[in-house]
Design an enzyme around this catalytic site. Structure first.
Site, PDB file in Angstrom:
ATOM      1  N   ALA A 155       0.776  -1.179  -0.077  1.00  0.00           N
ATOM      2  CA  ALA A 155      -0.082  -0.051  -0.051  1.00  0.00           C
ATOM      3  C   ALA A 155       0.947   1.280  -0.013  1.00  0.00           C
ATOM      4  CB  ALA A 155      -0.881   0.176   1.488  1.00  0.00           C
ATOM      5  N   GLU A 174       9.992   3.502   6.802  1.00  0.00           N
ATOM      6  CA  GLU A 174       9.669   2.101   7.044  1.00  0.00           C
ATOM      7  C   GLU A 174      10.571   1.797   8.383  1.00  0.00           C
ATOM      8  OE1 GLU A 174       8.157  -0.772   6.161  1.00  0.00           O
ATOM      9  OE2 GLU A 174       9.069  -1.646   7.874  1.00  0.00           O
ATOM     10  N   ASN A 182       4.288  -7.329   5.355  1.00  0.00           N
ATOM     11  CA  ASN A 182       3.520  -8.612   4.823  1.00  0.00           C
ATOM     12  C   ASN A 182       3.440  -8.731   3.515  1.00  0.00           C
ATOM     13  OD1 ASN A 182       3.115  -9.317   7.426  1.00  0.00           O
ATOM     14  ND2 ASN A 182       1.051  -8.473   7.620  1.00  0.00           N
ATOM     15  N   ALA A 298       7.607   5.680  12.601  1.00  0.00           N
ATOM     16  CA  ALA A 298       6.923   6.869  12.942  1.00  0.00           C
ATOM     17  C   ALA A 298       6.323   6.586  14.257  1.00  0.00           C
ATOM     18  CB  ALA A 298       5.654   6.815  11.901  1.00  0.00           C
ATOM     19  N   ARG A 423     -11.102 -19.446   5.090  1.00  0.00           N
ATOM     20  CA  ARG A 423     -10.138 -19.591   5.913  1.00  0.00           C
ATOM     21  C   ARG A 423     -10.763 -19.670   7.445  1.00  0.00           C
ATOM     22  NH1 ARG A 423      -5.962 -15.082   3.534  1.00  0.00           N
ATOM     23  NH2 ARG A 423      -5.140 -16.369   1.935  1.00  0.00           N
ATOM     24  N   HIS A 533      -4.493 -11.902   9.041  1.00  0.00           N
ATOM     25  CA  HIS A 533      -5.038 -10.878   8.779  1.00  0.00           C
ATOM     26  C   HIS A 533      -5.877 -10.119   9.860  1.00  0.00           C
ATOM     27  CE1 HIS A 533      -5.765  -8.013   5.219  1.00  0.00           C
ATOM     28  NE2 HIS A 533      -6.539  -7.695   5.897  1.00  0.00           N
ATOM     29  N   GLU A 562      -3.987  -2.820   5.065  1.00  0.00           N
ATOM     30  CA  GLU A 562      -4.401  -3.632   6.069  1.00  0.00           C
ATOM     31  C   GLU A 562      -4.799  -2.697   7.238  1.00  0.00           C
ATOM     32  OE1 GLU A 562      -2.073  -7.267   6.914  1.00  0.00           O
ATOM     33  OE2 GLU A 562      -3.205  -7.608   8.712  1.00  0.00           O
ATOM     34  N   ALA A 577      -6.176  -9.086  -0.431  1.00  0.00           N
ATOM     35  CA  ALA A 577      -5.358  -8.142   0.244  1.00  0.00           C
ATOM     36  C   ALA A 577      -4.431  -7.523  -0.956  1.00  0.00           C
ATOM     37  CB  ALA A 577      -4.382  -8.807   1.072  1.00  0.00           C
TER      38      ALA A 577
HETATM   39  P1  ADP Z   1      -0.060  -3.361   3.612  1.00  0.00           P
HETATM   40  O1  ADP Z   1      -0.289  -4.956   2.970  1.00  0.00           O
HETATM   41  O2  ADP Z   1      -1.213  -2.771   3.889  1.00  0.00           O
HETATM   42  O3  ADP Z   1       0.844  -2.450   2.656  1.00  0.00           O
HETATM   43  P2  ADP Z   1       2.526  -4.303   5.107  1.00  0.00           P
HETATM   44  O4  ADP Z   1       2.276  -5.357   6.030  1.00  0.00           O
HETATM   45  O5  ADP Z   1       2.918  -5.215   3.704  1.00  0.00           O
HETATM   46  O6  ADP Z   1       0.805  -3.683   4.742  1.00  0.00           O
HETATM   47  O7  ADP Z   1       3.480  -3.063   5.162  1.00  0.00           O
HETATM   48  C1  ADP Z   1       3.146  -2.232   6.144  1.00  0.00           C
HETATM   49  C2  ADP Z   1       4.633  -1.711   6.423  1.00  0.00           C
HETATM   50  O8  ADP Z   1       4.517  -0.795   7.378  1.00  0.00           O
HETATM   51  C3  ADP Z   1       5.651  -2.963   7.215  1.00  0.00           C
HETATM   52  O9  ADP Z   1       6.689  -2.895   6.289  1.00  0.00           O
HETATM   53  C4  ADP Z   1       5.991  -2.226   8.623  1.00  0.00           C
HETATM   54  O10 ADP Z   1       7.117  -2.969   9.064  1.00  0.00           O
HETATM   55  C5  ADP Z   1       5.682  -0.927   8.320  1.00  0.00           C
HETATM   56  N1  ADP Z   1       5.435  -0.143   9.575  1.00  0.00           N
HETATM   57  C6  ADP Z   1       4.487  -0.347  10.707  1.00  0.00           C
HETATM   58  N2  ADP Z   1       4.608   0.435  11.537  1.00  0.00           N
HETATM   59  C7  ADP Z   1       5.356   1.487  11.182  1.00  0.00           C
HETATM   60  C8  ADP Z   1       5.777   2.542  11.825  1.00  0.00           C
HETATM   61  N3  ADP Z   1       5.403   3.068  13.055  1.00  0.00           N
HETATM   62  N4  ADP Z   1       6.897   3.358  11.137  1.00  0.00           N
HETATM   63  C9  ADP Z   1       7.357   2.939   9.823  1.00  0.00           C
HETATM   64  N5  ADP Z   1       6.905   1.945   9.411  1.00  0.00           N
HETATM   65  C10 ADP Z   1       5.848   1.316   9.972  1.00  0.00           C
END
Ligand code: ADP
Length: 594
Positions: A155, A174, A182, A298, A423, A533, A562, A577
């Site tokens: 996303a 990140e 995920n 963040a 599932r 999920h 997600e 997803a």
């Molecule tokens: P989606 O499928 O919604 O794109 P993902 O799990 O693939 O979700 O990606 C979400 C990403 O956000 C992960 O790589 C995770 O490590 C990152 N993430 C989660 N919390 C934070 C945060 N506080 N700051 C920066 N990155 C974050």
């Protein structure tokens, strides 16, 4: 603007790609930390990684490590990649194995340390005191961007790329050492009604309407029909964008039909994991000049005059402010890896359950948005993936033979559920069986036709090492290995073969037809449900604005992926997803540019 990080990421990315292309046994320039090192005789040491042995060759110059070359490893290509670049380089630089492990890849980190320590011991070298690690942040105190995207999964990349394509200055932060979340560790399948592979395969009759109906029905009609419509109507365009703009390669002759879907409609990326998706996303983001920072978490949204104007983040202990002129897009994924948050949402999902999720899936975006008044919805709905590793919780992609007719049985050797059920239905059925686990069974013919062994051999090796799968020449050997009563086991296999031949399953009405189990080797794999999920999350509108408790837009704040909660109702169907994160990620990137 600081460019250091992104060029590091591009190097990292090209090694990920090399690893992907050339497999796991690496040697030579790609992994040698010091190309100009004189080729004095090296000493090989062995350590135990997550997926078997790691062998490293260490060359010394006096009491200094001169170079470390990775001779053998079978670790997860992308998750463990920084272990064999960043961490290995730190060992050489600091002349010590006492360096920081890579979070999210601690098993592989320990394995490399063990291998290098082994080589040092064999060489009889006592290392001179190394330079201490410089773990201070390379980031500045404050940055100004048009758009701040938080979370580097599917996303986040979709949003960042769309925003950058509109000419905006974009940063993607990140928290983990590698991008991908995920999305990276998923199978990468993407449901798209009326897609070109359906056409290639002569599959007729699918439509946007049937996809909407399947998705709503799959979530017990608790999903917001408006969101589902947007998902369905934009799926094909999103897939074509992935193929043509992002250059993701999809198989042209193979589709998946996940549980709850009326058609084979899931496109499969090359290699059948999210690696292809994330690799191509990183390349595109790089090309467009999206600034990317890993290990940057963040912590808090910055609010000014009822508007979100930035993010406060942390990198190596330093607080960094990212100002966002146009807006902040939250794409931090779900909360499957956060047991406390899971239990607060639904006390059923306590630590008895492992998770298939990346350790970064801790619901941070939901928490941060709630702090500025965002509303949440659907939080109690948490999905388990039925066929996961009983030791690690990881999703089993090796067991994807289920989608082409592999059967599930219990410890007594009996089938107990339709294998293409939703599932949640399969997971609940497994938990009602003796021992709360199941076995999946299939034969060589299905293994070959699905190419699961070819694509997921590393997973197979790990499962085998842990006695979680048997590859047996005879059915007798397979039953004995797991103590399944032989008579019942053989009867069940006989029935499956009869049903496969007749194309009818009077016991559980397998919707696509069971596959026969005739030709050895036979595979029997032990599996449990694992948290996969989280359907719930932020309340958003179809334009990805985050809404408050009164249903009003929180200015400057967008969310996709997600961490949003309105789309999937009680249960997200397999393959939905990726469609969700791409479709809504793109919308967020376009909206923030308006
Ligand atoms: P989606 O499928 O919604 O794109 P993902 O799990 O693939 O979700 O990606 C979400 C990403 O956000 C992960 O790589 C995770 O490590 C990152 N993430 C989660 N919390 C934070 C945060 N506080 N700051 C920066 N990155 C974050």
């Amino acid at each position: 603007m600081e460019m250091k990080k992104s060029s590091k990421i591009s190097m990292l990315l090209s090694s990920v790609m090399l690893l992907g292309l050339y497999g796991c046994n690496n040697s030579g320039e790609e992994t040698s930390s010091n190309d100009s090192a004189e080729s004095s005789e090296g000493v090989q040491g062995t350590g135990s990684g997550y997926h078997g042995d790691i062998v490293a060759e260490v060359t010394f110059s006096g009491d200094q490590i001169e170079a470390i070359e990775i001779i053998e490893e079978n670790e997860n290509e992308s998750l463990a990649e920084p272990v064999f670049t960043e961490m290995r380089d730190a060992m050489v630089e600091q002349n010590s194995t006492d360096v920081d492990s890579i979070s999210g890849a601690t098993g592989s980190s320990e394995g490399l340390k063990e291998a290098v320590d082994d080589a040092i011991e064999q060489a009889g070298v006592t290392l001179s005191a190394g330079e201490s690690a410089d773990s201070s942040s390379e980031l500045e105190d404050e940055y100004n961007f048009d758009v701040v995207v938080v979370g580097g999964g599917g996303a986040g990349f979709s949003a960042a790329i769309e925003a950058a394509e509109s000419g905006l200055d974009v940063v993607l932060i990140e928290k983990m050492p590698v991008m991908g979340g995920n999305t990276l560790i998923s199978g990468g399948e993407m449901n798209v009604p009326n897609n070109w592979v359906q056409e290639n395969l002569g599959i007729e009759g699918d439509s946007i309407e049937i996809f909407i109906e399947d998705t709503l029905e799959g979530g017990d009609h608790l999903g917001d029909p408006e969101m589902v419509e947007v998902l369905a109507e934009n799926a094909l365009d999103a897939a074509e964008w992935m193929r043509d703009d992002i250059n993701v390669e999809f198989y042209e002759d193979q589709l998946f039909q996940f549980g709850g879907h009326s058609f084979q409609r899931a496109l499969i990326p090359e290699g059948h994991t999210g690696l292809e998706v994330i690799t191509k996303f990183e390349q595109k983001a790089e090309e467009l000049g999206v600034e990317m920072f890993t290990e940057t978490e963040a912590k808090k949204l910055i609010e000014e005059d009822d508007r979100i104007v930035g993010v406060e983040a942390e990198n190596n202990g330093k607080t960094v402010t990212f100002n966002a002129e146009n807006g902040v897009i939250l794409t931090t994924g779900g909360f499957g890896a956060n047991v406390d948050m899971r239990m607060e949402a639904n006390e059923n999902y306590d630590d008895r359950y492992l998770t298939t999720n990346s350790p970064g899936a801790t619901g941070d975006g939901i928490t941060m948005a709630r702090e500025v008044g965002a509303a949440v919805t659907n939080m109690e709905n948490i999905q388990t993936y039925p066929v996961s590793n009983p030791v690690t919780g990881a999703i089993s992609l090796f067991a994807d033979t289920r989608f082409d007719g592999a059967a599930l049985i219990n410890q007594e050797g009996e089938r107990f559920v339709e294998e293409l059920e939703r599932r949640d239905v399969i997971s609940n059925a497994i938990l009602e069986q003796p021992g709360e686990y199941a076995y999946q069974i299939w034969d060589k013919a299905l293994s070959d036709s699905t190419r699961t062994m070819e694509m997921h051999e590393a997973e197979f090796k790990k499962l085998k090492e842990d006695d979680l799968v048997i590859e047996a020449e005879t059915l007798e050997e397979a039953a004995e290995f797991f103590d399944i009563p032989l008579d019942t086991f053989l009867e069940t296999v006989e029935k499956i073969n009869e049903y496969a031949e007749n194309g009818e399953d009077p016991d559980f009405n397998h919707r696509a037809g069971l596959a026969p189990i005739k030709e050895g080797p036979f595979y029997v794999q032990k599996a449990v449900p694992s948290v996969h999920h989280t359907m719930g999350g932020l309340l958003t509108d179809v334009d990805t604005h985050v809404l408050n408790e009164d249903g009003e837009i929180i200015e400057g704040l967008y969310a996709a992926g997600e961490l949003t909660g309105s789309t999937h109702g009680s249960n997200r169907l397999g393959g939905n997803a990726i469609t969700d994160i791409i479709v809504f990620g793109r919308i967020a990137g376009q909206q923030v540019a308006k």
